[in-house]
Design a protein around this motif. Sequence first.
Motif, PDB file in Angstrom:
ATOM      1  N   LYS A   1      -3.704 -10.561  38.550  1.00  0.00           N
ATOM      2  CA  LYS A   1      -4.720  -9.523  38.475  1.00  0.00           C
ATOM      3  C   LYS A   1      -4.436  -8.534  39.600  1.00  0.00           C
ATOM      4  O   LYS A   1      -4.268  -8.951  40.757  1.00  0.00           O
ATOM      5  CB  LYS A   1      -6.089 -10.174  38.679  1.00  0.00           C
ATOM      6  N   ILE A   2      -4.359  -7.292  39.298  1.00  0.00           N
ATOM      7  CA  ILE A   2      -4.100  -6.319  40.356  1.00  0.00           C
ATOM      8  C   ILE A   2      -5.287  -5.360  40.472  1.00  0.00           C
ATOM      9  O   ILE A   2      -6.048  -5.177  39.523  1.00  0.00           O
ATOM     10  CB  ILE A   2      -2.784  -5.546  40.127  1.00  0.00           C
ATOM     11  N   THR A   3      -5.415  -4.775  41.641  1.00  0.00           N
ATOM     12  CA  THR A   3      -6.561  -3.879  41.881  1.00  0.00           C
ATOM     13  C   THR A   3      -6.111  -2.452  42.164  1.00  0.00           C
ATOM     14  O   THR A   3      -6.909  -1.624  42.598  1.00  0.00           O
ATOM     15  CB  THR A   3      -7.394  -4.394  43.077  1.00  0.00           C
ATOM     16  N   GLY A   4      -4.866  -2.178  41.933  1.00  0.00           N
ATOM     17  CA  GLY A   4      -4.353  -0.828  42.187  1.00  0.00           C
ATOM     18  C   GLY A   4      -2.847  -0.855  42.078  1.00  0.00           C
ATOM     19  O   GLY A   4      -2.268  -1.867  41.656  1.00  0.00           O
ATOM     20  N   PRO A   5      -2.179   0.232  42.444  1.00  0.00           N
ATOM     21  CA  PRO A   5      -0.718   0.255  42.381  1.00  0.00           C
ATOM     22  C   PRO A   5      -0.128  -0.922  43.158  1.00  0.00           C
ATOM     23  O   PRO A   5      -0.570  -1.209  44.277  1.00  0.00           O
ATOM     24  CB  PRO A   5      -0.354   1.591  43.050  1.00  0.00           C
TER      25      PRO A   5
END
Lengths: 550, 103
Positions: B10-14
């Motif tokens: 899960k990523i929250t940005g670049p």
Amino acid sequence: MYVYDEFDRAFLGERVDDFRDQVTRRLSGELNEEEFKPLRLMNGVYLQLHAYMLRVCIPYGTLASNQLRALASVARRYDKGYGHFTTRQNIQFNWIKLSELPDAMAELAAVGIHGIQTSGNCIRNTTTDPWAGATPEEIEDPRLYAEVIRQWSTNHPEFTFLPRKFKIAITAAKHDRAAIRVHDIGLRLHRRGDETGFEVIVGGGLGRTPFVGKTIRDFLPKEDLLSYLEAILRVYNSGGRRDNIYKARIKIQVHEVGTEEFSRRVDEEWAQIREGALRLDEAAFDAIRDRFVNPAFEALDDAPAALAEALKNPDFARWHANSVGPHKVPGHAIVTISLKPVGKPPGDATADQMDGVADLADTFAYGEIRVAHEQNLTLPHVRQKDLPELWRRLDALGLATPNVGLISDIIACPGLDYCSLANTRSIPLAQRLTERFADPERIADIGRMHINISGCINACGHHHVGHIGILGVEKKEQEFYQVTLGGKGNLKTRLGELIGPAVSEEEVVDVIERIVDTYLDLRESPKETFIAAVQRLGLDPFKERAYAAR
Amino acid sequence: MTSPLQQKLKITGPTAVTANRLADGVVVWLTAAHGWSTHIGEAAVATTSEAALALLNAAHADENHAVGAYAARVAVEDGRASPANLRERIRVDGPTIAFDAAA
């Protein structure tokens, strides 16, 4: 100094050869990372933020001058010119290349030092009093027993894959300079009548779940040392938790089963092995004792005229007051070398400084150096008449800061500047604190004070037992610091208490200064130490002032 | 144990993927060509979890060149990645303390 025998030397040489082969196979791709990682860890090689880190074992903190020069050489040739002395009397190099590690290890092995068992879930370096063999307080030299434990625990086939790492510390003096109550096993050598034995303390430790160790045996005859340790390790190895890394230390097992039950299990195990091969007789002790080469002390008188004259110099007198301790042999002294110069990383020494200290040890201190768990060095045997010249030469090396045991003698972990586990930085905070408390007269007035800084909950800076403990926590990717007061790590170990919410990186130095000022305002007299004042007053007055300006 | 190829991310940005070079531990960043660069500005940047996971899997498959790979959030300006937090800033720029090896 203990002199290794042929077996030890051959063993170290073979380990270097093995590791060279393992590194070659890893670099060629023959070994994958999963296969290689446990092999490098067994040799003290970690992967940190920027590079590989090599932790080198300094058995019970004792170094000969040629060994310190070898460490300097490794710092210069394979690292960036410095090393970091740790709270477990070891040294770490932060910038070692994997491809060069075998050569560095070969240099160290040539003088009998290595990184074996400085990592992994095994029995680590047994630590002890840096004043061992020198202080008049001790009833025996604890290094003899530390060496017995080293020989027993090195490559012990049963205890190479414990639930978690395992640390043992020993003291034989009334002042605990080894923090034995916060180790997995603490051993306090004492006498009962004419007999020498150990108080055995189990289940101490810091980290995210701190515990003060519990005494499970008041008096263990010394001949039973190894069988009893083996029994403890067996109970831990079979019953310690392996399902959760955070609950795997022996302190959790002792806490969960209770001290009485744990002790009962140890006794049950011990009864089966006590009379076996691990029983130590005097011949066994003598064989090890004979390999310790002790200095041929000169016959000298205490308080020589040259020292009395030098003490008229206030700068020398200030350094002497907190860096020099009494020695058991007349005319000699123990010197602590502060590795906490103002504005510098605590515990770091450059290659040039290491070489310089080695030279000073040869000239003034019978060639012997110790590493203290406070991340300082010690020259255990210095002729009192040489103290003024030693001080001048230490000063030339940048190592005569008169702050041993004072507020700027800070213990700090490497923190986020190096460590892959850390959340926050420790070293820059320590540097700022030493700059805030740089005035020698002011810090002498503040008196005995221990500040400990950890960059994460793993507590490598032992913040729980600092008179002032500082723990770095991350909040929304910003550095904050919790402050605890009232901890201490001696025989009357106490864990510090949190004074309130974490404060920002910008605020924390001011908060510490307000706590110190509160102490100066409220102490009954300059003789009342900070820790005594905290115990008398409680946290409230410090808490009020600490947060008053927010 | 879940294979890295099956893991979710899960990523929250670049996001870029970083590791340490095997032979010397130097900090490296995975490039779009699935090579390694010592310059974060040359890192491939993922903006979806799927793309980030693909980069991470490529990194894990290349453990003979770089080890300890993980996905790190980055800032992006003019198409080039830069550190988004203190930890990565320290990995890119080095310790925040001055070296004094010559003292």
